[in-house]
Design an enzyme around this catalytic site. Structure first.
Site, PDB file in Angstrom:
ATOM      1  N   TYR A 191      14.535 -12.340  14.793  1.00  0.00           N
ATOM      2  CA  TYR A 191      13.540 -11.472  15.416  1.00  0.00           C
ATOM      3  C   TYR A 191      13.714  -9.997  15.054  1.00  0.00           C
ATOM      4  O   TYR A 191      13.506  -9.103  15.866  1.00  0.00           O
ATOM      5  CB  TYR A 191      13.523 -11.659  16.943  1.00  0.00           C
ATOM      6  CG  TYR A 191      13.234 -13.084  17.332  1.00  0.00           C
ATOM      7  CD1 TYR A 191      11.940 -13.579  17.314  1.00  0.00           C
ATOM      8  CD2 TYR A 191      14.274 -13.957  17.662  1.00  0.00           C
ATOM      9  CE1 TYR A 191      11.673 -14.905  17.630  1.00  0.00           C
ATOM     10  CE2 TYR A 191      14.014 -15.285  17.979  1.00  0.00           C
ATOM     11  CZ  TYR A 191      12.716 -15.754  17.960  1.00  0.00           C
ATOM     12  OH  TYR A 191      12.457 -17.065  18.262  1.00  0.00           O
ATOM     13  N   GLY A 192      14.076  -9.754  13.779  1.00  0.00           N
ATOM     14  CA  GLY A 192      14.121  -8.376  13.300  1.00  0.00           C
ATOM     15  C   GLY A 192      12.723  -7.808  13.174  1.00  0.00           C
ATOM     16  O   GLY A 192      11.711  -8.483  13.373  1.00  0.00           O
ATOM     17  N   TRP A 252      -1.527   2.314  -0.499  1.00  0.00           N
ATOM     18  CA  TRP A 252      -0.173   2.765  -0.184  1.00  0.00           C
ATOM     19  C   TRP A 252       0.334   3.757  -1.209  1.00  0.00           C
ATOM     20  O   TRP A 252       0.406   3.447  -2.403  1.00  0.00           O
ATOM     21  CB  TRP A 252       0.755   1.538  -0.161  1.00  0.00           C
ATOM     22  CG  TRP A 252       2.167   1.773   0.276  1.00  0.00           C
ATOM     23  CD1 TRP A 252       2.605   2.240   1.473  1.00  0.00           C
ATOM     24  CD2 TRP A 252       3.354   1.490  -0.498  1.00  0.00           C
ATOM     25  NE1 TRP A 252       3.981   2.258   1.504  1.00  0.00           N
ATOM     26  CE2 TRP A 252       4.463   1.804   0.307  1.00  0.00           C
ATOM     27  CE3 TRP A 252       3.571   0.993  -1.788  1.00  0.00           C
ATOM     28  CZ2 TRP A 252       5.775   1.643  -0.132  1.00  0.00           C
ATOM     29  CZ3 TRP A 252       4.874   0.831  -2.221  1.00  0.00           C
ATOM     30  CH2 TRP A 252       5.969   1.151  -1.403  1.00  0.00           C
ATOM     31  N   ARG A 253       0.636   4.940  -0.743  1.00  0.00           N
ATOM     32  CA  ARG A 253       1.451   5.877  -1.522  1.00  0.00           C
ATOM     33  C   ARG A 253       2.894   5.585  -1.153  1.00  0.00           C
ATOM     34  O   ARG A 253       3.285   5.686   0.012  1.00  0.00           O
ATOM     35  CB  ARG A 253       1.072   7.324  -1.200  1.00  0.00           C
ATOM     36  CG  ARG A 253       1.940   8.339  -1.916  1.00  0.00           C
ATOM     37  CD  ARG A 253       1.571   9.778  -1.581  1.00  0.00           C
ATOM     38  NE  ARG A 253       2.629  10.664  -2.064  1.00  0.00           N
ATOM     39  CZ  ARG A 253       3.675  11.053  -1.331  1.00  0.00           C
ATOM     40  NH1 ARG A 253       3.796  10.678  -0.054  1.00  0.00           N
ATOM     41  NH2 ARG A 253       4.604  11.825  -1.867  1.00  0.00           N
ATOM     42  N   GLU A 283      -1.611   4.259   4.004  1.00  0.00           N
ATOM     43  CA  GLU A 283      -0.377   4.924   4.400  1.00  0.00           C
ATOM     44  C   GLU A 283       0.102   5.987   3.418  1.00  0.00           C
ATOM     45  O   GLU A 283      -0.012   5.810   2.196  1.00  0.00           O
ATOM     46  CB  GLU A 283       0.751   3.883   4.538  1.00  0.00           C
ATOM     47  CG  GLU A 283       0.504   2.856   5.609  1.00  0.00           C
ATOM     48  CD  GLU A 283       1.718   1.952   5.830  1.00  0.00           C
ATOM     49  OE1 GLU A 283       2.187   1.876   6.977  1.00  0.00           O
ATOM     50  OE2 GLU A 283       2.192   1.356   4.853  1.00  0.00           O
ATOM     51  N   HIS A 284       0.628   7.101   3.982  1.00  0.00           N
ATOM     52  CA  HIS A 284       1.537   8.046   3.321  1.00  0.00           C
ATOM     53  C   HIS A 284       0.873   9.014   2.333  1.00  0.00           C
ATOM     54  O   HIS A 284       1.553   9.546   1.459  1.00  0.00           O
ATOM     55  CB  HIS A 284       2.670   7.314   2.570  1.00  0.00           C
ATOM     56  CG  HIS A 284       3.434   6.342   3.392  1.00  0.00           C
ATOM     57  ND1 HIS A 284       4.051   5.238   2.846  1.00  0.00           N
ATOM     58  CD2 HIS A 284       3.686   6.284   4.714  1.00  0.00           C
ATOM     59  CE1 HIS A 284       4.649   4.550   3.796  1.00  0.00           C
ATOM     60  NE2 HIS A 284       4.431   5.172   4.940  1.00  0.00           N
ATOM     61  N   GLU A 306       0.677   5.014   8.544  1.00  0.00           N
ATOM     62  CA  GLU A 306       1.816   5.912   8.713  1.00  0.00           C
ATOM     63  C   GLU A 306       1.530   7.164   7.892  1.00  0.00           C
ATOM     64  O   GLU A 306       1.055   7.065   6.754  1.00  0.00           O
ATOM     65  CB  GLU A 306       3.115   5.282   8.209  1.00  0.00           C
ATOM     66  CG  GLU A 306       3.667   4.204   9.106  1.00  0.00           C
ATOM     67  CD  GLU A 306       4.935   3.572   8.532  1.00  0.00           C
ATOM     68  OE1 GLU A 306       5.687   2.986   9.300  1.00  0.00           O
ATOM     69  OE2 GLU A 306       5.155   3.678   7.309  1.00  0.00           O
ATOM     70  N   TYR A 317       6.069  10.201   4.896  1.00  0.00           N
ATOM     71  CA  TYR A 317       7.410  10.516   5.384  1.00  0.00           C
ATOM     72  C   TYR A 317       7.946  11.819   4.811  1.00  0.00           C
ATOM     73  O   TYR A 317       8.696  12.548   5.454  1.00  0.00           O
ATOM     74  CB  TYR A 317       8.397   9.413   4.971  1.00  0.00           C
ATOM     75  CG  TYR A 317       8.229   8.068   5.597  1.00  0.00           C
ATOM     76  CD1 TYR A 317       7.274   7.809   6.577  1.00  0.00           C
ATOM     77  CD2 TYR A 317       9.068   7.017   5.215  1.00  0.00           C
ATOM     78  CE1 TYR A 317       7.154   6.557   7.139  1.00  0.00           C
ATOM     79  CE2 TYR A 317       8.958   5.756   5.774  1.00  0.00           C
ATOM     80  CZ  TYR A 317       7.986   5.529   6.731  1.00  0.00           C
ATOM     81  OH  TYR A 317       7.877   4.291   7.284  1.00  0.00           O
TER      82      TYR A 317
END
Length: 718
Positions: A307-308, A559-560, A593-594, A615, A618
């Site tokens: 369950y990670g 996605w980047r 994302e990103h 997201e 980062y």
């Protein structure tokens, strides 16, 4: 129909004389060579003024099958036309009429599909098979009926156009699927060993070049566990999932990454029935890992062993008899399916058209549930009809709920593989474009394809289908693929990977400024993923641009890269992920994302999004790098101030500014405040306190704070 003789036909004296003369001409010096006329129309796109019903479409008159036909409505006038794909020198048209034939009609030619000239006309058509000497240069050929011979419509078994082209050799359709498409049938030995061999190569090959497609012929398979690694797709070859049953499992787990499934990307399962060994199949994935058209005769566990963490995924057109265990999945979207139940939710679980879905309860629990999906069309898929490969193209559905296949044969049409250019590694963009111009569809076999010019999809109803996450890379800063302002293109199953020279965009659907209405037959973009960086340094100003009205984007991850090779704030620079300029565009399952600035820019009217996951980048070095004038940070989802109508359900944005955790975002969503602009079930999350949001949408919604990774939510806006 006359019976065939057991004896070979005998040549008449006249025929024998003609053969001898022809032979002498071949031997005589100085005789000019003539290109033999060829059948140009078979398998090419055909359209008509009307069709009597779904079983008699225009394409049935150019499919080479004397048992299928086009028939029109019962009125005058009517027409049928074929697009040869390129200008050709014509010399003959053959019309094979059904009993409902034309008494008066014209054969018309055009080079552009707009301006027509008459090459043949009659007011005394006799029906049957009419062979007409037609000369001229044309790309488009039309039969225009003005008077019917019966009370019914016009009906053609076959509409054949013969001539020659000067554009080089004809590119053949069909053929084998190449070495990385691995086909199984139930009688084969050592299937498990082959599955394991590919998985050993692909389990942790996140940015490798290997690409694989497993195809299972209809039948029942016993005792298999097909573990699916990176760039691996598994599919059944039946017309329905239950045609191909595995008494066993199709498994994705995360042992390669310490039990963390947040990087289990780029893989898929499709068109199979499973009887899981333990009663529950495990599909622990994150982005770009669709689970489509599956029948699980048991439960489905979306978490890795132990369950990670897992970071969200997508199910469509599937039936899961038991419970779906969401467990650690942060977000998930399920569309037009049937499930036995759903357990747990973390931040954002969205359902549309799902029988058995949990009731609407956002934010406690965070379920967003729509009774139906406004418009959908399932992804095209390869299947076997007897021994012949075909691609099934499902029909458009309105207000869909439940699977497209649960009540027998699915609705749609089939295209034989002979009408596809089977693209294999090493094929050039020039050859791919020539095949498209010739009227072929595209089937990309597993591989990485470098293109030095844009792939141009200019014909209506063209299917471009990838197997095994086939990947297209523009080498010299071109846009990898463009779709024209036409109806009904289907793009599916591709990864477009930015090259080292900046591209203005990686995929464009439609030209800028189009005004064409495509509502009756929209273009669909399904399981088409865009990547900037990760495999190597890549750049693109914008990932995907949608200009055509009414387009449906059904499951994409744009996605980047935040990890892998060629990653850095300027190294894999890409300012915008997804830009919509067209009106009435619908996105179902939008993952972006990103990107350095706006992840989503929506400029078209009446747009709709069902599920959004995001997201922010980062790697922003500091606040100044993301400052948008007086606004702190670029919104994840920006609707232009000029837009009057827009709606969204179940949208989430997260930040993890690990380079400079002091960065602040004014909001995740920025939209005009107008009565027609409405949003339902929004959230923002700060991951571990690495950066914070001041609001959710505009100036509405509480700020995130601290390191607790607790969402800030808005149930309804305005």
């Amino acid at each position: 129909m006359p019976l065939l003789s057991d004896h070979p036909p005998r040549l008449t004296v006249a025929a024998l004389t003609a053969v001898l003369i022809a032979a002498l001409l071949v031997l005589l010096p100085g005789t000019p060579a003539q290109a033999a006329p060829v059948l140009l129309s078979q398998g090419k796109p055909a359209t008509a003024s009307s069709a009597e019903g779904a079983g008699t479409p225009a394409g049935a008159a150019v499919d080479g099958d004397n048992g299928t036909r086009w028939s029109s409505g019962f009125a005058d006038p009517q027409w049928i036309q074929v697009d040869l794909g390129a200008p050709a020198q014509l010399n003959q048209v053959v019309l094979r009429w059904e009993a409902a034939y034309a008494k008066s009609y014209r054969v018309e030619l055009s080079t552009d599909g707009t301006t027509w000239s008459t090459a043949y006309s009659t007011t005394a058509g006799t029906g049957g098979v009419q062979t007409l000497d037609v000369t001229g240069t044309a790309r488009y050929v039309r039969v225009h009926g003005t008077q019917r011979a019966t009370a019914y419509g016009y009906s053609l078994w076959e509409f054949q156009v013969y001539g020659t082209t000067g554009s080089g050799p004809v590119i053949p359709g069909g053929g084998d699927l190449g070495p990385n498409v691995i086909v199984f049938d139930p009688s084969m030995p050592d299937i498990q060993a082959k599955l394991d061999q590919v998985f050993a190569r692909q389990e942790s090959a996140q940015f490798g070049s290997g690409r694989y497609q497993f195809l299972f012929k209809p039948g029942t398979y016993h005792g298999l566990n097909a573990q699916i690694g990176f760039y691996t797709a598994i599919s059944g070859l039946g017309l329905n999932p239950d045609d191909t049953t595995i008494n066993g499992d199709v498994t994705v787990d995360a042992g390669w990454f310490g039990g963390n499934a947040t990087q289990n990307f780029w893989r898929s399962a499709e068109n199979l029935a499973l009887n899981p060994v333990s009663g529950t199949d495990r599909w622990a994935v994150s982005q770009a890992a669709p689970f489509r058209r599956m029948h699980v005769k048991g439960g489905l566990n979306l978490a890795p062993d132990g369950y990670g963490w897992a970071s969200g995924g997508y199910i469509a057109d599937s039936e899961i008899d038991g419970q779906v265990g969401n467990y650690s999945q942060q977000q998930w979207y399920t569309r037009d399916s049937s499930i036995g139940g759903w357990s747990n939710a973390v931040w954002n679980q969205v359902f549309s058209g799902v029988q058995g879905a949990p009731a609407q309860s956002f934010p406690n629990a965070p379920y967003t549930t729509l009774d139906s999906t406004p418009v959908s069309r399932e992804k095209p898929f390869l299947y076997l009809d007897g021994a012949q490969y075909k691609v099934f193209v499902p029909a458009k559905r309105t207000g869909a709920r439940g699977t497209s296949w649960g009540n027998g044969a699915p609705q749609g049409s089939s295209i034989p593989l002979s009408r596809f250019y089977v693209v294999k590694p090493g094929a050039s963009a020039a050859t791919i474009n020539a095949a498209l111009a010739q009227g072929l569809h595209l089937l990309f076999t597993p591989g990485v394809y470098h293109v030095d010019r844009t792939i141009r999809v200019d014909r209506p109803d063209t299917v471009v289908l990838g197997l095994g996450l086939a990947t297209i890379v523009p080498d010299n800063g071109v846009t990898a693929m463009r779709v024209a302002d036409v109806d009904g293109v289907k793009l599916a199953g591709l990864l477009i990977d930015a090259g080292p020279v900046n591209s203005p965009s990686l995929l464009e659907v439609g030209p800028t400024g189009t005004t064409t209405d495509h509502a009756a037959n929209p273009t669909t973009v399904q399981d088409v993923f865009v990547r900037v960086g990760g495999a190597s340094a890549g750049k693109a100003t914008v990932g995907m641009v949608i200009n055509n009205h009414d387009t449906i984007v059904d499951h994409t991850w744009i996605w980047r890269a935040d990890h892998g090779d060629g990653v850095g704030w300027e190294t894999n620079r890409s300012d915008y992920g997804f830009r919509v300029n067209g009106d009435d565009v619908l996105t179902t399952g939008l993952f972006v994302e990103h990107f350095n600035k706006y992840d989503v820019q929506w400029n078209g009217e009446r747009g709709r999004t069902i599920f959004f996951q995001n997201e922010k980048a980062y790697d922003a070095p500091d606040q100044a790098a993301v400052q948008n004038g007086s606004t702190k940070g670029f919104a994840a989802y920006k609707v232009a101030d000029s837009v009057n109508t827009h709606e969204g359900w179940g949208l989430g944005s997260y930040c993890y500014y690990n380079v400079d955790p002091t960065i602040r975002q004014d909001h995740g969503f920025e939209v005009p405040v107008k009565p027609g602009v409405t949003f339902h079930d929004l959230l923002v999350v700060s991951l571990g306190g690495k950066g914070q949001y001041e609001h959710v949408v505009n100036t509405t919604g509480a700020p995130t704070s601290g390191t607790s990774t607790t969402p800030s939510t808005v149930v309804s806006f305005p």
